[in-house]
Design a protein around this motif. Structure first.
Motif, PDB file in Angstrom:
ATOM      1  N   ALA A 165     115.090  -5.934   9.343  1.00 29.13           N
ATOM      2  CA  ALA A 165     115.836  -7.112   9.774  1.00 29.13           C
ATOM      3  C   ALA A 165     115.000  -7.973  10.708  1.00 29.13           C
ATOM      4  CB  ALA A 165     117.131  -6.684  10.456  1.00 29.13           C
ATOM      5  N   ALA A 166     114.303  -7.336  11.653  1.00 27.70           N
ATOM      6  CA  ALA A 166     113.466  -8.085  12.593  1.00 27.70           C
ATOM      7  C   ALA A 166     112.375  -8.840  11.850  1.00 27.70           C
ATOM      8  CB  ALA A 166     112.858  -7.133  13.615  1.00 27.70           C
ATOM      9  N   GLN A 167     111.776  -8.191  10.881  1.00 22.95           N
ATOM     10  CA  GLN A 167     110.716  -8.830  10.096  1.00 22.95           C
ATOM     11  C   GLN A 167     111.282  -9.983   9.271  1.00 22.95           C
ATOM     12  OE1 GLN A 167     107.598  -6.217   8.560  1.00 22.95           O
ATOM     13  NE2 GLN A 167     107.876  -7.158   6.545  1.00 22.95           N
ATOM     14  N   LYS A 168     112.466  -9.803   8.705  1.00 27.10           N
ATOM     15  CA  LYS A 168     113.094 -10.844   7.889  1.00 27.10           C
ATOM     16  C   LYS A 168     113.446 -12.066   8.723  1.00 27.10           C
ATOM     17  CE  LYS A 168     115.101 -12.506   4.160  1.00 27.10           C
ATOM     18  NZ  LYS A 168     114.305 -12.873   2.950  1.00 27.10           N
ATOM     19  N   VAL A 169     113.951 -11.826   9.926  1.00 24.44           N
ATOM     20  CA  VAL A 169     114.333 -12.939  10.808  1.00 24.44           C
ATOM     21  C   VAL A 169     113.101 -13.721  11.252  1.00 24.44           C
ATOM     22  CG1 VAL A 169     115.352 -13.492  13.056  1.00 24.44           C
ATOM     23  CG2 VAL A 169     116.477 -11.831  11.556  1.00 24.44           C
ATOM     24  N   GLY A 170     111.953 -13.061  11.255  1.00 21.61           N
ATOM     25  CA  GLY A 170     110.712 -13.764  11.601  1.00 21.61           C
ATOM     26  C   GLY A 170     110.325 -13.660  13.054  1.00 21.61           C
ATOM     27  N   ILE A 171     110.912 -12.710  13.776  1.00 23.93           N
ATOM     28  CA  ILE A 171     110.567 -12.517  15.183  1.00 23.93           C
ATOM     29  C   ILE A 171     109.386 -11.555  15.275  1.00 23.93           C
ATOM     30  CG2 ILE A 171     111.402 -11.650  17.407  1.00 23.93           C
ATOM     31  CD1 ILE A 171     114.212 -12.418  16.530  1.00 23.93           C
ATOM     32  N   PRO A 172     108.357 -11.870  16.079  1.00 22.46           N
ATOM     33  CA  PRO A 172     107.222 -10.951  16.221  1.00 22.46           C
ATOM     34  C   PRO A 172     107.704  -9.543  16.575  1.00 22.46           C
ATOM     35  CG  PRO A 172     106.752 -13.022  17.323  1.00 22.46           C
ATOM     36  CD  PRO A 172     108.194 -13.086  16.898  1.00 22.46           C
ATOM     37  N   THR A 173     107.231  -8.559  15.823  1.00 24.78           N
ATOM     38  CA  THR A 173     107.711  -7.191  15.989  1.00 24.78           C
ATOM     39  C   THR A 173     106.542  -6.263  16.293  1.00 24.78           C
ATOM     40  OG1 THR A 173     109.525  -7.626  14.438  1.00 24.78           O
ATOM     41  CG2 THR A 173     109.003  -5.315  14.905  1.00 24.78           C
ATOM     42  N   ILE A 174     106.679  -5.538  17.397  1.00 20.02           N
ATOM     43  CA  ILE A 174     105.639  -4.613  17.860  1.00 20.02           C
ATOM     44  C   ILE A 174     106.216  -3.206  17.834  1.00 20.02           C
ATOM     45  CG2 ILE A 174     104.209  -3.913  19.814  1.00 20.02           C
ATOM     46  CD1 ILE A 174     105.389  -7.502  19.601  1.00 20.02           C
ATOM     47  N   TYR A 175     105.407  -2.243  17.400  1.00 23.34           N
ATOM     48  CA  TYR A 175     105.833  -0.840  17.345  1.00 23.34           C
ATOM     49  C   TYR A 175     105.037  -0.019  18.352  1.00 23.34           C
ATOM     50  CZ  TYR A 175     107.804  -2.095  12.769  1.00 23.34           C
ATOM     51  OH  TYR A 175     108.512  -2.682  11.745  1.00 23.34           O
ATOM     52  N   THR A 176     105.706   0.913  19.006  1.00 17.69           N
ATOM     53  CA  THR A 176     104.988   1.903  19.788  1.00 17.69           C
ATOM     54  C   THR A 176     105.286   3.268  19.190  1.00 17.69           C
ATOM     55  OG1 THR A 176     104.603   2.866  21.977  1.00 17.69           O
ATOM     56  CG2 THR A 176     106.838   2.072  21.534  1.00 17.69           C
ATOM     57  N   PHE A 177     104.238   3.972  18.819  1.00 17.92           N
ATOM     58  CA  PHE A 177     104.395   5.277  18.187  1.00 17.92           C
ATOM     59  C   PHE A 177     104.034   6.375  19.184  1.00 17.92           C
ATOM     60  CE2 PHE A 177     103.362   2.641  14.306  1.00 17.92           C
ATOM     61  CZ  PHE A 177     104.669   2.632  13.830  1.00 17.92           C
ATOM     62  N   ASN A 178     105.051   7.116  19.592  1.00 16.72           N
ATOM     63  CA  ASN A 178     104.846   8.192  20.563  1.00 16.72           C
ATOM     64  C   ASN A 178     105.041   9.565  19.939  1.00 16.72           C
ATOM     65  OD1 ASN A 178     104.678   5.938  22.103  1.00 16.72           O
ATOM     66  ND2 ASN A 178     106.189   6.529  23.628  1.00 16.72           N
ATOM     67  N   ASP A 179     105.324   9.581  18.645  1.00 11.67           N
ATOM     68  CA  ASP A 179     105.316  10.820  17.872  1.00 11.67           C
ATOM     69  C   ASP A 179     105.041  10.469  16.416  1.00 11.67           C
ATOM     70  OD1 ASP A 179     107.737  10.024  16.674  1.00 11.67           O
ATOM     71  OD2 ASP A 179     108.968  11.331  17.922  1.00 11.67           O
ATOM     72  N   TYR A 180     105.325  11.386  15.503  1.00  9.58           N
ATOM     73  CA  TYR A 180     104.896  11.221  14.119  1.00  9.58           C
ATOM     74  C   TYR A 180     106.010  10.783  13.179  1.00  9.58           C
ATOM     75  CZ  TYR A 180     101.592  14.451  16.349  1.00  9.58           C
ATOM     76  OH  TYR A 180     100.732  15.061  17.218  1.00  9.58           O
ATOM     77  N   TYR A 181     107.150  10.313  13.721  1.00  8.08           N
ATOM     78  CA  TYR A 181     108.330  10.070  12.893  1.00  8.08           C
ATOM     79  C   TYR A 181     108.056   9.114  11.727  1.00  8.08           C
ATOM     80  CZ  TYR A 181     109.301   5.312  14.476  1.00  8.08           C
ATOM     81  OH  TYR A 181     109.237   3.955  14.695  1.00  8.08           O
ATOM     82  N   MET A 182     107.222   8.090  11.938  1.00 12.88           N
ATOM     83  CA  MET A 182     107.026   7.091  10.890  1.00 12.88           C
ATOM     84  C   MET A 182     106.407   7.699   9.631  1.00 12.88           C
ATOM     85  SD  MET A 182     107.670   4.021   9.958  1.00 12.88           S
ATOM     86  CE  MET A 182     108.076   3.061  11.435  1.00 12.88           C
ATOM     87  N   GLY A 183     105.695   8.803   9.784  1.00 12.87           N
ATOM     88  CA  GLY A 183     105.152   9.479   8.614  1.00 12.87           C
ATOM     89  C   GLY A 183     106.238   9.973   7.671  1.00 12.87           C
ATOM     90  N   GLY A 184     107.435  10.218   8.212  1.00  7.68           N
ATOM     91  CA  GLY A 184     108.554  10.638   7.380  1.00  7.68           C
ATOM     92  C   GLY A 184     109.118   9.527   6.518  1.00  7.68           C
ATOM     93  N   TYR A 185     108.714   8.292   6.793  1.00 10.36           N
ATOM     94  CA  TYR A 185     109.155   7.142   6.001  1.00 10.36           C
ATOM     95  C   TYR A 185     108.097   6.710   4.974  1.00 10.36           C
ATOM     96  CZ  TYR A 185     113.030   6.510   9.286  1.00 10.36           C
ATOM     97  OH  TYR A 185     114.164   6.689  10.033  1.00 10.36           O
ATOM     98  N   SER A 186     107.008   7.477   4.883  1.00  9.33           N
ATOM     99  CA  SER A 186     105.993   7.143   3.878  1.00  9.33           C
ATOM    100  C   SER A 186     106.536   7.443   2.482  1.00  9.33           C
ATOM    101  CB  SER A 186     104.722   7.968   4.109  1.00  9.33           C
ATOM    102  OG  SER A 186     104.096   7.594   5.319  1.00  9.33           O
ATOM    103  N   PRO A 187     106.342   6.524   1.533  1.00 14.83           N
ATOM    104  CA  PRO A 187     106.807   6.799   0.158  1.00 14.83           C
ATOM    105  C   PRO A 187     106.030   7.956  -0.438  1.00 14.83           C
ATOM    106  CG  PRO A 187     105.448   4.821   0.223  1.00 14.83           C
ATOM    107  CD  PRO A 187     105.683   5.215   1.650  1.00 14.83           C
ATOM    108  N   SER A 188     106.674   8.703  -1.321  1.00 11.70           N
ATOM    109  CA  SER A 188     106.019   9.836  -1.966  1.00 11.70           C
ATOM    110  C   SER A 188     104.781   9.374  -2.728  1.00 11.70           C
ATOM    111  CB  SER A 188     106.991  10.524  -2.921  1.00 11.70           C
ATOM    112  OG  SER A 188     108.097  11.059  -2.207  1.00 11.70           O
TER     113      SER A 188
END
Length: 395
Positions: free
Chosen positions: A116-139
């Protein structure tokens, strides 16, 4: 700047250091004059609500599986939750009109808010403090039947529950271990900036220690999972029958593992304190002599290490993870081999038998945290990064 913080949990509801750090960063940014607004899940409250603390906290998002239930892939449920959170976040951003969105842990939130943030066009910054985003990687693609089926699901029918279309131009990682691990998990963050976490030093006053008494008090603080290796401490204590040692275990976790620990703690002086509110934890560190961190998996970083070091509590720890980037054996800590109770028992005896050396190590540890790893130093680096990202987007 007006900054919208989006996180799966927000204190007083938290799992561990990720959410605690998020709240500390929010308060520090607020104290520096930035306008902060938080969007988080409804976890811990009966229904969606808006709280007024130093700033507004909107508890309106949904988790596709509530904590502490075990999470499964559940593609359909994740897709439904993603769509709900997408709509909620889009309305939130439309109403608040922040200058940028700062994404913290999205674990179990799905990526609806990020999309949603990306669609609205607002600058979006991520901070990764663990490995959770790896669970969203496509197979990944494979010719084997089941992996191929998962590949089709993730890349054709359920693209929305993966990070495939997210823009990771602006990201930070809390350690090199986190960055390298996420890259291995196919999260495209090659240009991510590593910014090491800090803690609010003033909340952890230094206790100058005399020689440890004949009844040393040991401490573990953290989640109670098998991969945290807490059983290693109990195994080490059984190797030291001639020492009158008391161990306090602070934290919570699955009942099965807690039952195992209680069983293994029989005939040892062990006290299970449960989950201690974070504003009370400083005194717990100060009332113990040695903090032991026996994790057997690569930890993203080491919040509890820094808190113990700041408090003047001796640290004995494994170093296979992000915490290994600041732990130095015989300089600011004692390091032992993971899953090795004999090595841990040796390090405990070394601490007790060499009080002068241990005293210098404790002092070195406090100075390191105070000079390099304070929350103010951490937020200053984050603040600079956020401003740089915003300036790039304006050009």
């Amino acid at each position: 700047m007006k900054i919208a913080i989006i996180s799966n949990l927000y204190p007083p509801y938290y799992l561990g250091g990720y959410e605690i750090l998020c709240a500390q960063v929010c308060k520090e940014l607020h104290n520096r004059g930035h306008k902060i607004v938080v969007l988080t899940s409804q976890h811990g409250v009966e229904k969606a609500c808006v709280e007024s603390q130093e700033f507004m906290i909107h508890r309106q998002l949904e988790l596709y599986v509530p904590f502490p239930k075990a999470a499964k892939l559940m593609r359909r449920q994740r897709l439904r939750t993603s769509r709900t959170n997408y709509d909620t976040t889009k309305k939130f951003l439309h109403d608040e009109k922040p200058d940028l969105v700062f994404m913290w842990s999205q674990l179990r939130l799905t990526l609806g808010s990020a999309q949603a943030a990306q669609k609205v066009g607002i600058p979006t910054i991520y901070t990764f403090n663990d490995y959770y985003m790896g669970g969203y990687s496509p197979s990944a693609f494979s010719l084997r039947l089941r992996p191929f089926f998962r590949y089709i699901l993730d890349n054709v029918f359920y693209r929305q529950i993966t990070h495939r279309n997210l823009d990771f131009s602006y990201t930070t990682c809390i350690s090199n271990v986190v960055k390298d691990t996420l890259l291995q998990k196919r999260v495209p963050i090659q240009n991510s900036r590593v910014i090491n976490q800090g803690i609010p030093i003033e909340q952890f006053p230094y206790k100058k220690r005399q020689k440890i008494t004949e009844k040393p008090k040991l401490l573990y603080v953290g989640q109670l999972h098998e991969y945290k290796g807490v059983h290693t401490i109990l195994e080490a204590l059984r190797l030291l029958p001639n020492l009158d040692i008391q161990l306090s275990i602070v934290g919570d976790g699955p009942q099965q593992y807690k039952d195992r620990l209680r069983s293994e703690a029989q005939n040892l002086r062990v006290e299970f304190l449960g989950k201690v509110p974070h504003d009370k934890i400083a005194e717990v560190y100060r009332s113990h002599d040695i903090f032991i961190f026996p994790s057997i998996w690569p930890e993203p970083y080491g919040l509890t290490h820094l808190e113990a070091m700041a408090s003047g509590t001796i640290v004995i720890s494994t170093n296979d993870g992000g915490h290994g980037e600041f732990l130095k054996h015989h300089d600011n800590s004692y390091v032992f081999k993971k899953d090795n109770p004999h090595d841990l028992a040796d390090k405990i005896q070394e601490v007790l038998h060499h009080p002068q050396k241990t005293s210098q190590i404790v002092q070195n540890a406090r100075e390191m945290v105070e000079n390099k790893l304070s929350i103010k130093a951490y937020v200053s680096q984050l603040e600079t990064f956020l401003k740089e990202c915003l300036e790039k987007e304006k050009k």
